[in-house]
Motif scaffolding. Structure first.
Motif, short mmCIF file in Angstrom:
data_model
loop_
_atom_site.label_atom_id
_atom_site.label_comp_id
_atom_site.label_asym_id
_atom_site.label_seq_id
_atom_site.Cartn_x
_atom_site.Cartn_y
_atom_site.Cartn_z
N UNK A 63 0.97 -1.15 -0.09
CA UNK A 63 -0.15 -0.04 -0.10
C UNK A 63 0.89 1.35 -0.07
N UNK A 64 1.84 1.39 0.75
CA UNK A 64 2.72 2.63 0.98
C UNK A 64 3.78 2.60 0.28
N UNK A 65 4.01 1.46 -0.97
CA UNK A 65 5.38 1.48 -1.78
C UNK A 65 5.40 2.19 -2.86
N UNK A 66 4.30 2.83 -3.18
CA UNK A 66 4.30 3.55 -4.61
C UNK A 66 4.58 2.63 -5.70
N UNK A 67 4.41 1.20 -5.54
CA UNK A 67 4.57 0.42 -6.65
C UNK A 67 3.53 -0.71 -6.47
N UNK A 68 2.21 -0.30 -6.36
CA UNK A 68 1.04 -1.23 -6.13
C UNK A 68 0.89 -1.99 -7.23
N UNK A 69 1.02 -1.43 -8.57
CA UNK A 69 0.69 -2.31 -9.97
C UNK A 69 2.02 -3.37 -10.08
N UNK A 70 3.17 -2.76 -9.67
CA UNK A 70 4.25 -3.92 -9.80
C UNK A 70 3.95 -4.86 -8.77
N UNK A 71 3.45 -4.64 -7.66
CA UNK A 71 3.34 -5.63 -6.54
C UNK A 71 2.09 -6.43 -6.47
N UNK A 72 1.01 -5.87 -7.23
CA UNK A 72 -0.43 -6.43 -7.25
C UNK A 72 -0.47 -7.93 -7.49
N UNK A 73 0.28 -8.73 -8.08
CA UNK A 73 0.22 -10.21 -8.09
C UNK A 73 0.49 -10.91 -6.77
N UNK A 74 0.97 -9.83 -5.72
CA UNK A 74 1.09 -10.75 -4.37
C UNK A 74 -0.27 -10.57 -3.73
#
Length: 131
Positions: free
Chosen positions: A66-77
């Motif tokens: 949520x806080x990473x600014x990389x939600x799209x990149x990490x969404x698969x998790x």
């Protein structure tokens, strides 16, 4: 010091989705509140069965994504890719709502710093189901 984040733990709460038949999945719309409420309720039941370390790892993973600014990149998790679902329309709101359902409060605004390691396994013993 490296902060370890365990995003795979999130998937341990998706039995509800993984157990659905194709027909049930066709009727499930993750962006509709009644469907999402049932999913989050089922995930909360799973979450409540985990031990304290596993619970903490799930919350930290959700908070980090949520806080990473990389939600799209990490969404698969976050949502299992093995299940054919509609795309979540508001991913930050989804993460915040799930975190709140599991913990009872909003995710804190925490800076994890630059030294984060995503641990891609649940470890040799998996998710801790002990009290």
């Amino acid at each position: 010091m490296t902060t370890k984040i365990f995003p795979r733990y999130i998937h341990k709460m998706y039995y509800y989705l993984l157990a659905m038949s194709d027909d049930e999945l066709d009727e499930f719309h993750i962006n509709e509140e009644p469907c999402r409420a049932k999913l989050f309720d089922a995930m909360k039941v799973d979450f409540d069965s985990f031990g304290p370390v596993s619970k903490q790892r799930i919350l930290e993973a959700l908070e980090y994504i949520w806080a990473s600014g990389q939600i799209e990149k990490l969404w698969g998790w976050v949502v299992p890719q093995a299940v054919d679902l509609d795309e979540v329309e508001d991913k930050p709101a989804y993460l915040c709502a799930l975190y709140k359902k599991l913990s009872g409060h909003e995710p804190p605004h925490r800076d994890f710093g630059p030294d984060v390691e995503l641990v891609k396994s649940a470890g040799p013993h998996g998710v801790d189901m002990r009290e």
